[in-house]
Design an enzyme around this catalytic site. Structure first.
Site, mmCIF file in Angstrom:
data_model
loop_
_atom_site.group_PDB
_atom_site.id
_atom_site.type_symbol
_atom_site.label_atom_id
_atom_site.label_comp_id
_atom_site.label_asym_id
_atom_site.label_seq_id
_atom_site.Cartn_x
_atom_site.Cartn_y
_atom_site.Cartn_z
ATOM 1 N N ILE A 95 0.862 -1.179 0.000
ATOM 2 C CA ILE A 95 0.000 0.000 0.000
ATOM 3 C C ILE A 95 0.898 1.228 0.000
ATOM 4 O O ILE A 95 1.736 1.391 0.895
ATOM 5 C CB ILE A 95 -0.935 0.018 1.223
ATOM 6 N N ASP A 198 -2.885 -3.575 18.930
ATOM 7 C CA ASP A 198 -1.606 -2.873 19.130
ATOM 8 C C ASP A 198 -1.688 -1.518 18.435
ATOM 9 O O ASP A 198 -0.831 -1.134 17.650
ATOM 10 C CB ASP A 198 -0.456 -3.709 18.558
#
Length: 266
Positions: A95, A198
């Site tokens: 990406i 996280d």
């Protein structure tokens, strides 16, 4: 291919005919990252020379679970395997990131939409044990949130601290706190939601359209507000929380407890 399983997979399964180049994206405290450029686009590859594939397998399952919601942008994982010289790798969608960490308001809304939609009928936990950083994370399915949080999050972290520092006094005090958290959840309505696990600033970016991207998860199904322990440490602003709580209202029962119990134990 010189016994290179990364190149082998890209050339045989990645629907490309030629790898045109590789470049280092960086070396973190745990893994190294590379971009593999091909005649059909790019792949993002992380490697670890010391840890076996179980760590990346857990990451891949988490990425795929979030990807399948179609509610927030995450890189699609393609392949996890072992390196011939030791260690492991994960190949995933590349990406192209934008210049900022993205719109915090959009991130809050999209994260809340994922939490609201992605539930588990198996309880609290995940399909495999995974890691948060390189620290093992226990995800044994548990029917009750307080039991899961007490045993597999707070309790497990306390055991690791005790093993490292051996301070019995601290262990006893923390154990007493764990044993007495039940009143803080009295009256709370809690459902097992899919969590990134996280969620700090280093695991958030944006694509070239400015839409938020989240990566490097430590996924499990848990109380949705457990997501905020890490994000509060990461300096998320009011725009994030305001947008989030427009979709997922605050749990007022927990607020009446007079304390924030949503922090993760990392």
């Amino acid at each position: 291919m010189d016994d290179d399983p990364i190149k082998e997979w890209i050339l045989t399964e990645g629907k490309v005919t030629k790898i045109t180049g590789t470049s280092s994206i960086g070396v973190g405290c745990i893994n190294a990252a590379q971009r593999y450029e091909t005649d059909a686009g790019s792949f993002f590859v992380k490697t670890n020379r010391h840890i076996g594939p179980a760590m990346f397998e857990g990451e891949a399952l988490g990425l795929k679970a979030m990807y399948d919601t179609k509610l927030i942008c995450v890189p699609l994982p393609y392949k996890v395997g072992s390196l011939p010289t030791g260690g492991s790798f994960i190949i995933m969608e590349f990406i192209r990131f934008g210049r900022s960490g993205g719109d915090q308001s959009a991130l809050g809304r999209k994260l809340a939409e994922m939490h609201k939609a992605a539930k588990s009928d198996k309880g609290y936990g995940f399909y495999v044990e995974n890691t948060i950083g390189s620290t093992p994370q226990i995800n044994t399915w548990t029917a009750d949130w307080i039991e899961f949080y007490s045993k597999h999050r707070l309790g497990y972290q306390l055991e690791l601290i005790s093993q490292q520092f051996g301070d019995s006094a601290i262990y006893e005090k923390c154990q007493q706190l764990i044993e007495n958290i039940h009143p803080l959840f009295e009256g709370a309505v809690i459902e097992p939601c899919l969590l990134h696990g996280d969620l700090w600033s280093g695991n958030i970016s944006s694509d070239t359209n400015g839409d938020p991207v989240i990566l490097d998860p430590a996924c499990y199904y848990g109380h949705n507000e457990a997501e905020f322990g890490m994000s509060r440490c990461a300096g998320f602003g009011g725009a994030f929380y305001n947008s989030y709580f427009e979709v997922m209202p605050k749990n007022q029962a927990l607020r009446r407890g007079g304390t924030c119990i949503s922090s993760t134990t990392t």
